[in-house]
Design a protein around this motif. Structure first.
Motif, mmCIF file in Angstrom:
data_model
loop_
_atom_site.group_PDB
_atom_site.id
_atom_site.type_symbol
_atom_site.label_atom_id
_atom_site.label_comp_id
_atom_site.label_asym_id
_atom_site.label_seq_id
_atom_site.Cartn_x
_atom_site.Cartn_y
_atom_site.Cartn_z
ATOM 1 N N ALA A 73 0.833 -1.211 0.000
ATOM 2 C CA ALA A 73 0.000 0.000 0.000
ATOM 3 C C ALA A 73 0.863 1.254 0.000
ATOM 4 N N MET A 74 1.919 1.257 0.786
ATOM 5 C CA MET A 74 2.829 2.406 0.829
ATOM 6 C C MET A 74 3.516 2.587 -0.517
ATOM 7 N N GLN A 75 3.901 1.468 -1.132
ATOM 8 C CA GLN A 75 4.569 1.513 -2.434
ATOM 9 C C GLN A 75 3.633 2.082 -3.501
ATOM 10 N N GLN A 76 2.395 1.591 -3.547
ATOM 11 C CA GLN A 76 1.440 2.026 -4.555
ATOM 12 C C GLN A 76 1.046 3.483 -4.378
ATOM 13 N N ALA A 77 0.987 3.946 -3.135
ATOM 14 C CA ALA A 77 0.605 5.335 -2.863
ATOM 15 C C ALA A 77 1.772 6.307 -3.033
ATOM 16 N N GLY A 78 2.978 5.761 -3.241
ATOM 17 C CA GLY A 78 4.158 6.618 -3.380
ATOM 18 C C GLY A 78 4.624 7.214 -2.069
ATOM 19 N N PHE A 79 4.334 6.520 -0.958
ATOM 20 C CA PHE A 79 4.668 7.039 0.368
ATOM 21 C C PHE A 79 6.024 6.550 0.880
ATOM 22 N N LYS A 80 6.634 5.566 0.205
ATOM 23 C CA LYS A 80 7.933 5.055 0.661
ATOM 24 C C LYS A 80 9.035 6.048 0.317
ATOM 25 N N ASN A 81 10.070 6.058 1.160
ATOM 26 C CA ASN A 81 11.231 6.894 0.859
ATOM 27 C C ASN A 81 11.927 6.342 -0.384
ATOM 28 N N PRO A 82 12.020 7.115 -1.455
ATOM 29 C CA PRO A 82 12.577 6.594 -2.711
ATOM 30 C C PRO A 82 14.062 6.276 -2.638
ATOM 31 N N ASP A 83 14.772 6.887 -1.661
ATOM 32 C CA ASP A 83 16.214 6.686 -1.587
ATOM 33 C C ASP A 83 16.604 5.563 -0.631
ATOM 34 N N PHE A 108 10.349 8.123 10.503
ATOM 35 C CA PHE A 108 9.302 9.039 10.948
ATOM 36 C C PHE A 108 8.516 9.556 9.751
ATOM 37 N N GLU A 109 9.225 9.887 8.659
ATOM 38 C CA GLU A 109 8.552 10.437 7.488
ATOM 39 C C GLU A 109 7.551 9.428 6.912
ATOM 40 N N GLU A 110 7.926 8.165 6.850
ATOM 41 C CA GLU A 110 7.021 7.154 6.312
ATOM 42 C C GLU A 110 5.838 6.914 7.243
ATOM 43 N N ALA A 111 6.074 7.023 8.548
ATOM 44 C CA ALA A 111 4.967 6.911 9.500
ATOM 45 C C ALA A 111 3.992 8.064 9.308
ATOM 46 N N GLU A 112 4.527 9.247 9.060
ATOM 47 C CA GLU A 112 3.678 10.424 8.828
ATOM 48 C C GLU A 112 2.842 10.239 7.559
ATOM 49 N N ARG A 113 3.475 9.768 6.492
ATOM 50 C CA ARG A 113 2.759 9.587 5.228
ATOM 51 C C ARG A 113 1.720 8.472 5.330
ATOM 52 N N SER A 114 1.987 7.485 6.165
ATOM 53 C CA SER A 114 1.051 6.359 6.270
ATOM 54 C C SER A 114 -0.318 6.788 6.772
ATOM 55 N N MET A 115 -0.419 7.974 7.399
ATOM 56 C CA MET A 115 -1.719 8.486 7.829
ATOM 57 C C MET A 115 -2.645 8.668 6.631
ATOM 58 N N GLY A 116 -2.052 8.867 5.459
ATOM 59 C CA GLY A 116 -2.842 9.020 4.250
ATOM 60 C C GLY A 116 -3.517 7.737 3.796
ATOM 61 N N LEU A 117 -3.163 6.609 4.414
ATOM 62 C CA LEU A 117 -3.777 5.330 4.063
ATOM 63 C C LEU A 117 -5.041 5.062 4.876
ATOM 64 N N ASP A 118 -5.407 5.977 5.765
ATOM 65 C CA ASP A 118 -6.606 5.774 6.583
ATOM 66 C C ASP A 118 -7.806 5.512 5.672
ATOM 67 N N GLY A 119 -8.493 4.403 5.927
ATOM 68 C CA GLY A 119 -9.646 4.039 5.112
ATOM 69 C C GLY A 119 -9.341 3.036 4.012
ATOM 70 N N PRO A 252 -5.068 8.703 -0.755
ATOM 71 C CA PRO A 252 -5.703 7.517 -0.184
ATOM 72 C C PRO A 252 -6.325 7.812 1.170
ATOM 73 N N GLY A 253 -7.313 7.014 1.523
ATOM 74 C CA GLY A 253 -7.920 7.153 2.846
ATOM 75 C C GLY A 253 -9.252 7.873 2.809
ATOM 76 N N ASP A 254 -9.833 8.022 3.991
ATOM 77 C CA ASP A 254 -11.142 8.638 4.161
ATOM 78 C C ASP A 254 -11.045 10.152 3.975
ATOM 79 N N PRO A 255 -11.794 10.722 3.015
ATOM 80 C CA PRO A 255 -11.714 12.160 2.785
ATOM 81 C C PRO A 255 -12.564 12.977 3.767
ATOM 82 N N VAL A 327 -0.648 14.022 -1.535
ATOM 83 C CA VAL A 327 -1.516 14.039 -2.709
ATOM 84 C C VAL A 327 -0.937 13.146 -3.808
ATOM 85 N N VAL A 328 -1.777 12.276 -4.346
ATOM 86 C CA VAL A 328 -1.363 11.366 -5.416
ATOM 87 C C VAL A 328 -1.727 11.997 -6.757
ATOM 88 N N PRO A 329 -0.763 12.207 -7.654
ATOM 89 C CA PRO A 329 -1.054 12.833 -8.953
ATOM 90 C C PRO A 329 -2.148 12.103 -9.709
#
Length: 461
Positions: A73-83, A108-119, A252-255, A327-329
């Motif tokens: 899910a993190m990979q598909q949403a582009g939330f993983k650190n690319p480096d 920490f950054e990936e944990a922060e982005r994972s909030m976008g997966l809510d829902g 991603p997640g509940d709007p 935001v996912v393009p």
């Protein structure tokens, strides 16, 4: 606790939390350097843990399943650190009854982005992702580097202790005072260097921004079904599903953050998580809910974001525009199927064209009719009549209120227009096109004798 390189000083000696907080300050630069790296790597556990609730009960759930699911899910949403290579999930803990879990993310950054997966759904069940109750945001690398400079210039035991307490997730604020026995003046310097009026400064800032943008993110939802009383949760679920199905979300997640239904059940309000999604939801106006076509519009206290507010919101994830946090393009670009032409007629029905306020304004209605007529004549062909179904006549079926009807000279032209107008945006709302039997349209015209039925000079073209 497993030994870590971050738990050792530059000489290789182990340094635990108690030693840092009770040390004599001699190794201030070494300790603070370690804390700088610790914060940069996101190795503070409390800042990297997330709570996952509402686990599905209809499928196998174990550590491997959750780890693999979140990694994908993190990979598909582009939330993983690319480096960084490897999995972004470090550890998983599932409760005994398997109703909730805690997941430790890599940074920490990936944990922060994972909030976008809510829902996000697992086995068809929407997961609830949030911060644990003991969450404490870590300091930034810049904050700790500033504290390091302060400690180096002051040779301050207080600066070391304050920085250590912060990095290790200990709640500490100027309101509570500094640790007993420390030089308050120097400790205040360290607190200021860390930007700490309180440990929850980041959360407080986000709360302030959410409050400042609330009027930009709320929408009014009218004409709710009255056969049964609609609850706030039912309204929440309807909006969430509608936004998802019509691809009106921007990440991603509940709007939906919150919903409210009036005591009489006739109307409600929804607070969206982003400004953009509060605009996108207007496209749901006219959709059927409980047998009635709901009306979604801006509340009377709506205030568009000022330039100053937009600048404050940039990068916070609240604007919801491309480039904003999470935001996912292209995620918010609706990809609806074309209109059903199997039973097409010469009359096209256009939904999501009007708000409640526009329906009650004669000038607005006329302008919308003129705009629609001009668009259809220019792009598709001769128009015989245009009609706007407005509230008022008791004979007009409720499901038609708020819709715009365009009558063409033949079915082929109507099909071309419906296919061309479907999924276009009108005043920020996504138009949905369909057809209505000509006999039913004739009956509808009788409900609005005041409207101009024939486009002067156009039918003869």
């Amino acid at each position: 606790k497993k030994a870590s390189n971050w738990d050792r000083d530059s000489s290789g000696n182990e340094v635990n939390a108690g030693q840092i907080l009770s040390g004599d300050g001699t190794h201030a630069p070494h300790i603070l350097n370690a804390l700088v790296h610790q914060a940069a790597s996101g190795s503070t556990t409390k800042a990297r843990r997330i709570h996952v609730g509402n686990l599905p009960q209809n499928g196998p759930i174990d550590n491997e399943v959750l780890s693999t699911f979140f990694e994908q899910a993190m990979q598909q949403a582009g939330f993983k650190n690319p480096d960084q290579e490897g999995s972004c999930v470090k550890d998983v803990w599932i409760s005994g009854e398997k109703k909730f879990a805690f997941i430790e993310m890599r940074t920490f950054e990936e944990a922060e982005r994972s909030m976008g997966l809510d829902g996000v759904t697992l086995y068809g069940n929407p997961l609830r992702i949030a911060r644990p109750h003991d969450y404490v945001p870590p300091p930034s690398q810049e904050q700790l580097q500033t504290a390091l400079l302060a400690a180096g210039s002051q040779n301050s035991q207080a600066a070391v202790q304050v920085a250590a307490a912060v990095a290790m997730g200990r709640p500490m604020s100027s309101a509570l005072g500094v640790p007993q026995g420390l030089n308050k003046q120097i400790a205040d310097v360290a607190m200021n260097a860390l930007g700490l009026s309180g440990m929850n400064s980041s959360a407080s800032q986000m709360t302030t921004l959410m409050q400042a943008s609330r009027k930009c993110r709320r929408v009014h939802i009218g004409n709710l079904p009255t056969v049964v009383v609609v609850t706030a949760q039912q309204l929440h679920d309807f909006v969430e599903q509608g936004m998802t199905q019509m691809a009106l979300t921007v990440k991603p997640g509940d709007p939906v953050i919150d919903t409210f239904v009036a005591p009489d059940g006739k109307f409600g309000f929804a607070e969206m998580r982003t400004v953009q999604e509060a605009t996108n939801i207007l496209a749901l106006s006219g959709c059927e809910f409980g047998g009635r076509a709901i009306r979604i519009s801006r509340p009377t206290d709506y205030a568009p974001p000022t330039l100053e507010l937009v600048q404050k919101l940039e990068g916070s994830g609240i604007l919801g525009v491309p480039g904003d946090a999470g935001v996912v393009p292209n995620m918010g670009i609706p990809q609806m199927a074309g209109p059903d032409t199997s039973n097409a007629t010469s009359v096209v029905v256009l939904k999501n064209m009007m708000t409640d306020a526009e329906m009650s304004d004669d000038a607005e209605c006329k302008e919308i009719m003129d705009d629609t007529r001009d668009k259809c004549v220019e792009d598709y062909g001769a128009v015989l009549s245009v009609l706007v179904a407005r509230p008022g006549p008791s004979e007009c079926p409720a499901e038609h209120i708020g819709m715009v009807f365009v009558q063409f000279g033949d079915v082929a032209t109507a099909i071309k227009a419906a296919e061309g107008l479907h999924n276009l945006k009108f005043d920020g709302r996504v138009v949905e096109a369909s057809f209505i039997p000509t006999l039913e349209y004739s009956r509808l015209q009788k409900c609005f004798p005041d409207q101009l039925n024939v486009a002067d000079g156009i039918a003869a073209e």
